[in-house]
Design a protein around this motif. Structure first.
Motif, PDB file in Angstrom:
ATOM      1  N   GLY A 169       0.847  -1.194   0.000  1.00  0.00           N
ATOM      2  CA  GLY A 169       0.000   0.000   0.000  1.00  0.00           C
ATOM      3  C   GLY A 169       0.875   1.234   0.000  1.00  0.00           C
ATOM      4  O   GLY A 169       2.117   1.154   0.041  1.00  0.00           O
ATOM      5  N   THR A 184       1.347   3.351   2.280  1.00  0.00           N
ATOM      6  CA  THR A 184       2.146   3.514   3.494  1.00  0.00           C
ATOM      7  C   THR A 184       3.503   2.829   3.330  1.00  0.00           C
ATOM      8  O   THR A 184       4.555   3.407   3.635  1.00  0.00           O
ATOM      9  CB  THR A 184       1.392   2.929   4.712  1.00  0.00           C
ATOM     10  OG1 THR A 184       0.134   3.610   4.829  1.00  0.00           O
ATOM     11  CG2 THR A 184       2.190   3.097   5.989  1.00  0.00           C
ATOM     12  N   SER A 223       0.421   8.741   6.938  1.00  0.00           N
ATOM     13  CA  SER A 223       1.339   7.599   6.791  1.00  0.00           C
ATOM     14  C   SER A 223       2.798   8.050   6.724  1.00  0.00           C
ATOM     15  O   SER A 223       3.710   7.245   6.965  1.00  0.00           O
ATOM     16  CB  SER A 223       0.980   6.792   5.541  1.00  0.00           C
ATOM     17  OG  SER A 223       1.097   7.593   4.380  1.00  0.00           O
ATOM     18  N   GLY A 281      -1.774  15.202  -4.694  1.00  0.00           N
ATOM     19  CA  GLY A 281      -3.103  14.720  -4.301  1.00  0.00           C
ATOM     20  C   GLY A 281      -3.199  14.589  -2.796  1.00  0.00           C
ATOM     21  O   GLY A 281      -2.827  13.569  -2.237  1.00  0.00           O
ATOM     22  N   VAL A 298      -5.436  14.282   0.696  1.00  0.00           N
ATOM     23  CA  VAL A 298      -6.708  13.576   0.893  1.00  0.00           C
ATOM     24  C   VAL A 298      -7.879  14.520   1.155  1.00  0.00           C
ATOM     25  O   VAL A 298      -9.015  14.182   0.854  1.00  0.00           O
ATOM     26  CB  VAL A 298      -6.629  12.513   2.020  1.00  0.00           C
ATOM     27  CG1 VAL A 298      -5.896  11.281   1.535  1.00  0.00           C
ATOM     28  CG2 VAL A 298      -6.025  13.049   3.282  1.00  0.00           C
ATOM     29  N   ASP A 314       4.586  11.744  -2.640  1.00  0.00           N
ATOM     30  CA  ASP A 314       3.452  10.889  -2.293  1.00  0.00           C
ATOM     31  C   ASP A 314       2.341  11.190  -3.291  1.00  0.00           C
ATOM     32  O   ASP A 314       1.596  12.159  -3.146  1.00  0.00           O
ATOM     33  CB  ASP A 314       2.997  11.175  -0.854  1.00  0.00           C
ATOM     34  CG  ASP A 314       1.812  10.304  -0.438  1.00  0.00           C
ATOM     35  OD1 ASP A 314       1.239   9.616  -1.309  1.00  0.00           O
ATOM     36  OD2 ASP A 314       1.459  10.326   0.760  1.00  0.00           O
ATOM     37  N   ALA A 365      -0.096   8.998  -4.040  1.00  0.00           N
ATOM     38  CA  ALA A 365      -0.885   7.788  -3.788  1.00  0.00           C
ATOM     39  C   ALA A 365      -2.065   7.663  -4.748  1.00  0.00           C
ATOM     40  O   ALA A 365      -2.237   6.642  -5.381  1.00  0.00           O
ATOM     41  CB  ALA A 365      -1.361   7.753  -2.335  1.00  0.00           C
ATOM     42  N   PHE A 366      -2.871   8.730  -4.833  1.00  0.00           N
ATOM     43  CA  PHE A 366      -3.930   8.665  -5.852  1.00  0.00           C
ATOM     44  C   PHE A 366      -3.746   9.737  -6.921  1.00  0.00           C
ATOM     45  O   PHE A 366      -4.118   9.552  -8.075  1.00  0.00           O
ATOM     46  CB  PHE A 366      -5.326   8.715  -5.215  1.00  0.00           C
ATOM     47  CG  PHE A 366      -5.679  10.026  -4.557  1.00  0.00           C
ATOM     48  CD1 PHE A 366      -6.402  10.981  -5.251  1.00  0.00           C
ATOM     49  CD2 PHE A 366      -5.290  10.316  -3.259  1.00  0.00           C
ATOM     50  CE1 PHE A 366      -6.731  12.189  -4.652  1.00  0.00           C
ATOM     51  CE2 PHE A 366      -5.618  11.520  -2.659  1.00  0.00           C
ATOM     52  CZ  PHE A 366      -6.340  12.467  -3.358  1.00  0.00           C
ATOM     53  N   ASP A 368      -0.487   4.418  -5.056  1.00  0.00           N
ATOM     54  CA  ASP A 368      -1.345   3.331  -4.604  1.00  0.00           C
ATOM     55  C   ASP A 368      -2.072   2.735  -5.808  1.00  0.00           C
ATOM     56  O   ASP A 368      -2.423   3.461  -6.739  1.00  0.00           O
ATOM     57  CB  ASP A 368      -2.393   3.895  -3.626  1.00  0.00           C
ATOM     58  CG  ASP A 368      -2.440   3.113  -2.327  1.00  0.00           C
ATOM     59  OD1 ASP A 368      -2.057   1.924  -2.345  1.00  0.00           O
ATOM     60  OD2 ASP A 368      -2.858   3.680  -1.304  1.00  0.00           O
ATOM     61  N   HIS A 386      -4.576   0.045  -5.141  1.00  0.00           N
ATOM     62  CA  HIS A 386      -5.907  -0.386  -4.677  1.00  0.00           C
ATOM     63  C   HIS A 386      -6.866   0.797  -4.519  1.00  0.00           C
ATOM     64  O   HIS A 386      -8.002   0.606  -4.103  1.00  0.00           O
ATOM     65  CB  HIS A 386      -5.827  -1.230  -3.399  1.00  0.00           C
ATOM     66  CG  HIS A 386      -5.036  -0.641  -2.269  1.00  0.00           C
ATOM     67  ND1 HIS A 386      -4.215  -1.399  -1.466  1.00  0.00           N
ATOM     68  CD2 HIS A 386      -4.937   0.617  -1.800  1.00  0.00           C
ATOM     69  CE1 HIS A 386      -3.657  -0.625  -0.554  1.00  0.00           C
ATOM     70  NE2 HIS A 386      -4.076   0.607  -0.737  1.00  0.00           N
ATOM     71  N   LYS A 387      -6.420   1.988  -4.832  1.00  0.00           N
ATOM     72  CA  LYS A 387      -7.339   3.117  -4.883  1.00  0.00           C
ATOM     73  C   LYS A 387      -7.822   3.303  -6.315  1.00  0.00           C
ATOM     74  O   LYS A 387      -8.735   2.633  -6.746  1.00  0.00           O
ATOM     75  CB  LYS A 387      -6.659   4.378  -4.335  1.00  0.00           C
ATOM     76  CG  LYS A 387      -6.456   4.297  -2.817  1.00  0.00           C
ATOM     77  CD  LYS A 387      -5.695   5.469  -2.261  1.00  0.00           C
ATOM     78  CE  LYS A 387      -5.569   5.341  -0.749  1.00  0.00           C
ATOM     79  NZ  LYS A 387      -4.517   6.222  -0.218  1.00  0.00           N
TER      80      LYS A 387
HETATM   81  C1  LIG Z   1      -4.251   6.441   1.080  1.00  0.00           C
HETATM   82  C2  LIG Z   1      -3.051   7.281   1.136  1.00  0.00           C
HETATM   83  C3  LIG Z   1      -1.885   6.841   1.787  1.00  0.00           C
HETATM   84  C4  LIG Z   1      -1.825   5.535   2.546  1.00  0.00           C
HETATM   85  O1  LIG Z   1      -2.210   4.482   1.734  1.00  0.00           O
HETATM   86  P1  LIG Z   1      -2.454   2.983   2.235  1.00  0.00           P
HETATM   87  O2  LIG Z   1      -2.714   2.295   0.956  1.00  0.00           O
HETATM   88  O3  LIG Z   1      -3.632   3.033   3.136  1.00  0.00           O
HETATM   89  O4  LIG Z   1      -1.229   2.517   2.916  1.00  0.00           O
HETATM   90  C5  LIG Z   1      -0.786   7.664   1.728  1.00  0.00           C
HETATM   91  N1  LIG Z   1      -0.819   8.844   1.105  1.00  0.00           N
HETATM   92  C6  LIG Z   1      -1.937   9.326   0.498  1.00  0.00           C
HETATM   93  C7  LIG Z   1      -1.917  10.660  -0.167  1.00  0.00           C
HETATM   94  C8  LIG Z   1      -3.080   8.544   0.478  1.00  0.00           C
HETATM   95  O5  LIG Z   1      -4.189   8.986  -0.143  1.00  0.00           O
END
Ligand SMILES: *Cc1c(COP(=O)(O)O)cnc(C)c1O
Length: 466
Positions: free
Chosen positions: A145, A147, A190, A238, A240, A265, A267-268, A294, A296-297
């Motif tokens: 993930g 994190t 994270s 991005g 949250v 980071d 992630a999305f 990420d 899985h998002k």
């Molecule tokens: C979701 C997210 C994380 C953590 O992701 P996990 O998949 O839950 O470990 C870290 N950074 C950002 C910006 C996120 O949106």
């Protein structure tokens, strides 16, 4: 000669596998085809089991029946079209199939001996690098993930800091570094967790002021903080709360004047790269020293999957090297056992391979563009809804809003509870700019206009009545 080996009747029977899988497939299909009709989160009070450890098995049919009766009713429809909490993707059909097959083949792509599975992972990582606009300089691996992806990126930053001082943190420990400074504007939680796990400590993070009404770092203020001592900068692509983006190009320019490790980071937000309409948001991503995305998002593969990239694979091997006589030393093309926190690991790249092969980059671009469009429409609807106030423009797929009248933490939490109690949708509370707020993140390939109507009605009712 082997006649006396136990042939107990309660051993699993390989001949049962086809029936077990057929039955499971029918059950799974019924779940997926009714996802849109399930309550998004189960009503409060669904009993959970407290089952004794089974001494004699009930057989597969008994197990499936017990699961369907005792546990499934308490599961959320987070894979469905109206779950807008956190940033939660669903799973495309091909991704589910790939995930199932990862279990069927049960590969361990830690080391290359005897299987092409690690090559499938390497190729899939290269595909992802292209999708996110990274060049050949970035190599990577699958992790569980964002994190863990942030953890790996920051571990490389830590090793790079050691390199600047002429020490290897991997060998000598974090004590060789002295105090470390990590700068970020609006870091995800994270990042703090990763800093804790890395021995750098949560207190090493120094928040840098963001631009007015933004969650993006004020690069001028950051420049003023940096005094030439090597540091780590965690940029956000991005956030949250409001899906805001740091100016990655400006950060890369700053790094050419004063040394730091640039971790992004994404992630999305990394998925902005897929669409010509949003790719400017991640301009400069390819300049990063390490990148977290990420899967899985917004890629809509099942939990758990993310990818990490870096330009400094040599540092990655230094940190994660797992030398053992039977594994051999890392080569030019190091095995994953020398690159990731895990040693043994599943072939989680297979779900990503399947969804990209089935729907292509174009199909995934459409998922991104459609979910952004739906988020913008939801923002437009909420802007005209009595009792609701938008807190930020809808930059991408996240809508951040609060109650128009006295949005105290209690009243906002109560609105979140009322929304969840409808079973129609689920949002997560947050605090943005010091204000208690709610946020809706649209990331699921299944979400469509009819869902938006139901989501908006549930929010409007709950907020009007709070
Ligand atoms: C979701 C997210 C994380 C953590 O992701 P996990 O998949 O839950 O470990 C870290 N950074 C950002 C910006 C996120 O949106």
């Amino acid at each position: 000669m082997l006649d006396d080996v136990t042939t107990a009747t309660d051993l699993p029977d390989p001949a049962d596998a086809p029936d077990v899988l057929d039955t499971t497939s029918r059950y799974a299909a019924s779940i997926l085809s009714s996802l849109h009709a399930r309550p998004v989160v189960p009503p409060e009070g669904v009993p959970v089991g407290d089952e004794p450890l089974p001494m004699t098995g009930e057989g597969f049919a008994g197990a499936l029946d017990a699961f369907a009766r005792r546990w499934a009713p308490g599961f959320s429809a987070s894979a469905g079209p109206r779950y807008l909490g956190f940033v939660t993707g669903g799973s495309t059909p091909a991704a589910v199939a790939g995930d199932w097959l990862a279990a069927v083949f049960d590969q361990n792509p830690a080391a290359s001996d005897g299987s092409s599975a690690p090559d499938l992972e390497r190729q899939t990582v290269r595909w992802l690098a292209r999708m996110f606009g990274l060049g050949d300089a970035h190599a990577g691996a699958f992790v569980t993930g964002a994190t863990m992806s942030n953890f790996v990126g920051l571990a490389l930053g830590r090793e790079w800091l050691g390199e600047q001082l002429g020490v290897s943190v991997a060998d000598s420990g974090v004590g060789a570094l002295g105090p470390v400074r990590v700068y970020s504007g609006a870091p995800h939680s994270s990042t703090y967790k990763a800093l804790s796990m890395l021995g750098l400590g949560r207190d090493s993070l120094r928040p840098v002021p963001t631009l007015p009404d933004r969650e993006a770092i004020d690069v001028t203020r950051l420049a003023a903080e940096l005094d030439g001592t090597p540091a780590i900068v965690v940029a956000n692509a991005g956030t949250v709360n409001t899906a805001d983006f740091d100016d990655l190009r400006a950060l890369a320019d700053l790094r050419s004047r004063t040394p730091f490790w640039l971790h992004v980071d994404a992630a999305f937000g990394g998925f902005a790269a897929l669409s010509p309409s949003f790719a400017h948001l991640v301009d400069g991503l390819a300049e990063a020293d390490s990148v977290c995305v990420d899967l899985h998002k917004w890629l809509n593969v099942p939990y758990d999957a993310a990818v990490q990239f870096t330009r400094r694979r040599d540092l990655q091997v230094q940190v994660f090297r797992n030398s053992a006589a039977y594994l051999g030393l890392p080569t030019e093309n190091p095995d994953f056992v020398h690159l990731t926190p895990e040693n043994s690991r599943r072939l989680r790249a297979l779900a990503t391979w399947f969804t990209l092969t089935a729907y292509g980059q174009d199909g995934h671009r459409s998922i991104v563009e459609r979910t952004v469009e739906l988020a913008r429409r939801l923002g437009d609807l909420l802007a005209d809804t009595p009792g609701v106030r938008l807190l930020a423009p809808v930059r991408l797929n996240v809508v951040c809003f609060t109650l128009a009248d006295s949005p105290t933490p209690e009243r906002v939490a109560e609105a979140a509870r009322r929304i969840a109690a409808t079973g129609e949708t689920f949002l997560t509370p947050t605090v943005y700019n010091g204000q208690p707020a709610l946020r809706a993140a649209v990331s699921n390939w299944r979400t469509g206009p009819p869902d938006l109507v139901r989501i908006h009605a549930a929010i409007a009712d709950a907020c009007a009545g709070t």
